[in-house]
Enzyme design. Structure first.
Site, PDB file in Angstrom:
ATOM      1  N   TYR A 138       0.608  -1.260   0.075  1.00  0.00           N
ATOM      2  CA  TYR A 138       0.137   0.064   0.053  1.00  0.00           C
ATOM      3  C   TYR A 138       0.848   1.279  -0.084  1.00  0.00           C
ATOM      4  O   TYR A 138       0.370   2.518  -0.418  1.00  0.00           O
ATOM      5  CB  TYR A 138      -1.158  -0.064   1.182  1.00  0.00           C
ATOM      6  CG  TYR A 138      -2.116  -0.927   1.113  1.00  0.00           C
ATOM      7  CD1 TYR A 138      -2.260  -1.767   0.228  1.00  0.00           C
ATOM      8  CD2 TYR A 138      -3.144  -1.067   2.150  1.00  0.00           C
ATOM      9  CE1 TYR A 138      -3.045  -2.656   0.193  1.00  0.00           C
ATOM     10  CE2 TYR A 138      -4.256  -1.889   2.219  1.00  0.00           C
ATOM     11  CZ  TYR A 138      -4.184  -2.529   0.891  1.00  0.00           C
ATOM     12  OH  TYR A 138      -5.279  -3.679   1.017  1.00  0.00           O
ATOM     13  N   ASP A 220      -3.716 -17.725   1.841  1.00  0.00           N
ATOM     14  CA  ASP A 220      -4.886 -18.517   1.068  1.00  0.00           C
ATOM     15  C   ASP A 220      -5.571 -19.516   2.224  1.00  0.00           C
ATOM     16  O   ASP A 220      -6.798 -19.419   2.133  1.00  0.00           O
ATOM     17  CB  ASP A 220      -4.606 -19.111  -0.296  1.00  0.00           C
ATOM     18  CG  ASP A 220      -3.308 -19.711  -0.099  1.00  0.00           C
ATOM     19  OD1 ASP A 220      -2.512 -19.695   0.857  1.00  0.00           O
ATOM     20  OD2 ASP A 220      -2.833 -20.648  -1.180  1.00  0.00           O
ATOM     21  N   ASP A 248     -11.589  -7.880   7.387  1.00  0.00           N
ATOM     22  CA  ASP A 248     -12.761  -7.897   7.196  1.00  0.00           C
ATOM     23  C   ASP A 248     -13.702  -9.114   6.866  1.00  0.00           C
ATOM     24  O   ASP A 248     -14.937  -9.268   7.220  1.00  0.00           O
ATOM     25  CB  ASP A 248     -13.106  -7.191   5.646  1.00  0.00           C
ATOM     26  CG  ASP A 248     -13.208  -5.794   5.543  1.00  0.00           C
ATOM     27  OD1 ASP A 248     -12.884  -5.155   6.570  1.00  0.00           O
ATOM     28  OD2 ASP A 248     -13.705  -5.107   4.500  1.00  0.00           O
TER      29      ASP A 248
END
Ligand code: NAD
Length: 353
Positions: A138, A220, A248
């Site tokens: 980011y 994953d 989230d």
């Protein structure tokens, strides 16, 4: 205790009113709280032309803690990227050096049916996700979109220094120590060198925490395990991007993002506290938003920045009491409970306190 309050956009101002009422009640009882409000996000763009005015940053830096509502909305999505409300959020995190994001995912027994998973898989869930917040892909340079060989390419840089990994690692180990002494570090070391370094550093610092059991999981698999058997986790630690996604996902296990607070801390426990959800433009201004995540963020603030465990627990108990009494905003409503609005939920929490 100087608290900088940043209501932001969408439902931000509505939910913040209720959180400030909780602070006012504590102040009325003698806690030395000073509140100063400032603009951030789209509200700041409209008033000043940018999402993070210098005056806001100065106030936030001078404060002992920051309480934020939410930023963003479709109105500002057309602006250049550096002018968008979300840049204000990234900017303040970076400027305050808030490198550690703590996101609890707790399932209140009263809300077990709100989860999309079977109650037996999620009931009693209590996970803490520790996400690194100021590094990774980011923020890594170079980044951009440019023309190469006659077509556009987009590129970003995933980058972590060992000192960045070490400081988030210590935060996570210390939190694990206060909980059930289990820490799972999430990476993608089979493909990404950056996360091989992440894993190596986590193993190195684990020597300082012999009482904490460190495990590793590829991202994953972690995404899969969170929906298969989420109760296997206690504390999880991961980088900025994986943490964004996994936190989230974990929050949705609980049924409502409107219930979940978060804390972002610097190395002195100065922090910014905010609900995990966004500005919910679809319900903004209608008095429907759930203020509990913001109210629970106040509890986290009292615990992590001010060491006021008793006051924090009092707020958390009040929230539990309100849920047990059957009061629900629309996002957590189910037949047989009482549907109420934002202000009534604030009233109920204050009464329970
Ligand atoms: P969102 O979290 O705002 O909303 C997702 C869904 O959850 C919506 O249906 C919304 O009504 C509901 N919801 C969220 N909070 C709620 C609450 N307290 N009570 C009841 N219902 C609630 O996510 P989104 O729709 O993806 O994003 C909307 C805007 O928020 C975007 O501009 C986005 O960039 C921004 N955003 C901001 C933050 C932040 O400020 N930290 C985080 C995420 C998204």
């Amino acid at each position: 205790m100087k608290i900088c309050v940043l209501p932001g956009d969408g439902i931000g101002p509505e939910i913040m009113v209720q959180a400030v009422r909780v602070l006012d009640l504590l102040r009325g009882e003698g806690l030395a709280i000073e509140i100063e409000e400032a603009l951030i996000g789209g509200a700041a763009v409209d008033a000043t032309g940018g999402p993070l005015p210098q005056s806001t940053l100065a106030l936030a830096k001078a404060a002992d803690a920051v309480l934020l509502g939410a930023v963003g909305g479709p109105k500002w999505d057309v602006l250049a990227r550096e002018l968008r409300p979300e840049r204000g959020l990234l900017g303040i995190r970076k400027e305050l050096e808030l490198f550690a994001n703590l996101r609890p995912a707790i399932l209140y027994p009263e809300l077990a049916n709100a989860s999309s998973l079977k109650p037996e898989i999620v009931s009693g869930l209590d996970i803490m996700i520790v996400r690194e917040l100021t590094g990774d892909i980011y923020f890594g340079q170079p980044r951009g979109i440019e023309e190469r060989d006659g077509e556009r390419v987009g590129f970003n840089t995933m980058l972590y220094s060992e000192s960045e990994v070490r400081r988030i690692g210590h935060v996570a180990f210390q939190i694990a120590r206060k909980r059930n002494h289990r820490l799972c570090s999430v990476d993608k070391m089979n493909v990404l060198e950056t996360t091989q370094l992440w894993r190596d550093v986590m193993i190195e610092i684990s020597a300082e925490y012999p009482d904490v059991e460190l495990s590793h999981m590829l991202v994953d698999n972690a995404a899969m395990q969170l929906v298969r058997n989420p109760k296997q986790f206690d504390v999880m630690v991961t980088g900025n991007m994986f943490g964004d996604i996994l936190s989230d996902e974990a929050s949705m296990l609980t049924g409502s993002i409107g219930m979940l607070p978060s804390a972002s801390l610097d190395c002195n426990n100065k922090g910014m506290y905010e609900p995990s959800h966004g500005s919910a433009p679809d319900i903004a201004g209608k008095g429907l938003a759930n203020p509990l995540a913001t109210i629970l963020s106040v509890a986290m603030m009292l615990r992590y920045s001010f060491g006021l465990e008793e006051a924090a627990v009092r707020i958390e108990r009040a929230v539990k009491g309100v849920l047990a009494a059957g009061m629900r905003t629309g996002d957590i409503y189910e037949p047989g409970t009482r549907k109420i609005g934002t202000a009534e939920m604030g009233d109920a929490v204050l009464a329970a306190m």
